[in-house]
Motif scaffolding. Structure first.
Motif, short mmCIF file in Angstrom:
data_model
loop_
_atom_site.label_atom_id
_atom_site.label_comp_id
_atom_site.label_asym_id
_atom_site.label_seq_id
_atom_site.Cartn_x
_atom_site.Cartn_y
_atom_site.Cartn_z
N GLU A 127 15.80 -38.23 19.81
CA GLU A 127 17.24 -38.02 19.75
C GLU A 127 17.96 -39.12 18.97
O GLU A 127 18.98 -38.87 18.34
CB GLU A 127 17.81 -37.93 21.17
CG GLU A 127 17.40 -36.71 21.95
CD GLU A 127 16.00 -36.80 22.50
OE1 GLU A 127 15.47 -35.78 22.98
OE2 GLU A 127 15.39 -37.90 22.43
N ILE A 130 16.91 -38.68 14.99
CA ILE A 130 16.75 -37.26 14.70
C ILE A 130 17.13 -36.92 13.26
O ILE A 130 16.49 -36.07 12.62
CB ILE A 130 17.55 -36.42 15.71
CG1 ILE A 130 17.01 -35.02 15.74
CG2 ILE A 130 19.04 -36.45 15.42
CD1 ILE A 130 17.37 -34.26 16.99
N GLN A 215 10.46 -28.93 25.43
CA GLN A 215 11.24 -29.36 24.27
C GLN A 215 12.26 -28.29 23.88
O GLN A 215 11.94 -27.11 23.78
CB GLN A 215 10.34 -29.66 23.09
CG GLN A 215 9.59 -30.96 23.19
CD GLN A 215 10.52 -32.17 23.20
OE1 GLN A 215 11.41 -32.28 22.36
NE2 GLN A 215 10.31 -33.06 24.15
N LEU A 217 15.72 -29.48 21.91
CA LEU A 217 16.55 -29.93 20.80
C LEU A 217 15.78 -29.90 19.48
O LEU A 217 16.29 -29.38 18.48
CB LEU A 217 17.09 -31.33 21.07
CG LEU A 217 17.98 -31.93 19.98
CD1 LEU A 217 19.20 -31.05 19.73
CD2 LEU A 217 18.41 -33.35 20.36
N TRP A 218 14.57 -30.47 19.46
CA TRP A 218 13.84 -30.54 18.19
C TRP A 218 13.44 -29.15 17.68
O TRP A 218 13.66 -28.85 16.49
CB TRP A 218 12.62 -31.44 18.35
CG TRP A 218 11.85 -31.58 17.07
CD1 TRP A 218 10.61 -31.10 16.79
CD2 TRP A 218 12.29 -32.23 15.88
NE1 TRP A 218 10.24 -31.41 15.52
CE2 TRP A 218 11.26 -32.10 14.93
CE3 TRP A 218 13.46 -32.90 15.52
CZ2 TRP A 218 11.36 -32.62 13.64
CZ3 TRP A 218 13.57 -33.42 14.24
CH2 TRP A 218 12.52 -33.28 13.32
#
Length: 282
Positions: A127, A130, A215, A217-218
């Motif tokens: 994060e 990123i 997971q 966000l990625w």
């Protein structure tokens, strides 16, 4: 001295039972909601018995998807999450155990410096870095691919630290005996260190598998093709409905399905997982 009193035993069991109920009740509600019609939970009353729509809801999610919620079939997305979690877990363990082996058993300049540089990366999770990570992945053409989903998440300073601490507890006599028998570094690693690290590897595999499975966000950043969506992304898409109310039966069914692989991994590796966390003597 531990007192053996019946009322203490009963109290301990009561606390454990209440804890199990507190943890399991939301899962039970999700399971019940997945078997009901989408509007039954909008009345304010929560049914506590299964409904008649279980097979229909789960079959639609796994085969055709929830078109009303904009979600493709969950089967391929669960496969994507499984592939991602397995690559992340095995990759992190392989890289970390080799890094720890090199740091502990090889003598080279700035050995401790490199270890602390690895350890400092704990302060730089995905994060935080990123934007540069995304740019590197995009420049390498790894968007919408399993490489893009997994490679930036493979390094693990925590696993390296744990393996290093374990290797420091291995008696030097084992290394000397291996040298006397003519074993090289990799043979010593393969025949002695790997078997001794079995419980540690199992414990880390469970933790890292769940980390990779959860997971959100990625994968959200590096995938625009629905063929690489993960199950967590699907749950979020179904819960966020612009016009109208979410179809909670589909959302809860997806949540129940997403829990099954991590639970299965924990059940299969439970003994090694617990042993790897609590064992102190090798």
């Amino acid at each position: 001295m531990v007192e053996n009193k019946p009322w203490l035993t009963a109290l301990a069991h009561l606390v454990l039972i209440l804890g199990v109920i507190a943890v399991a009740f939301p899962v039970y509600v999700a399971l019940i909601a997945s078997t009901r019609a989408p509007d039954e939970f909008m009345s304010g009353l929560i049914p506590l018995v299964p409904g008649p729509h279980a097979l229909q809801t789960y079959w639609e999610l796994l085969t055709t998807g929830a078109s009303t919620s904009g979600a493709p079939p969950l089967g391929p997305m669960m496969l994507n999450s499984l592939v991602m979690a397995l690559i992340i877990a095995t990759g992190k363990i392989a890289i970390s155990i080799l890094s720890a082996f090199a740091i502990v058993y090889f003598r080279f300049p700035f050995r401790q410096f490199f270890f602390w540089m690895i350890f400092i990366t704990l302060m730089l999770p995905v994060e935080v870095r990123i934007l540069p990570t995304f740019k590197v992945v995009a420049d390498l053409g790894m968007l919408n691919s399993y490489l893009g989903l997994t490679v930036p998440l493979l390094a693990s300073a925590t696993a390296t630290f744990l393996f290093r601490q374990f290797f420091l507890t291995v008696p030097d006599e084992l290394l000397e005996a291996a040298r006397v028998d003519g074993a090289g570094p990799m043979k010593f690693f393969r025949d002695i260190l790997l078997p001794l690290s079995q419980t540690n590897i199992a414990a880390l595999f469970v933790i890292l598998f769940i980390y990779g499975w959860n997971q959100y966000l990625w994968p959200l950043l590096v995938t625009t093709d629905t063929g690489y969506y993960t199950i967590v992304m699907a749950i979020k898409r179904m819960a966020d409905v612009a016009d109208g109310l979410p179809y909670w039966n589909y959302v809860m069914a997806a949540a129940v399905l997403s829990m099954l692989p991590p639970v299965l991994v924990i059940i299969v590796m439970q003994k090694l997982f617990v042993k790897g966390l609590v064992e102190t003597e090798k």
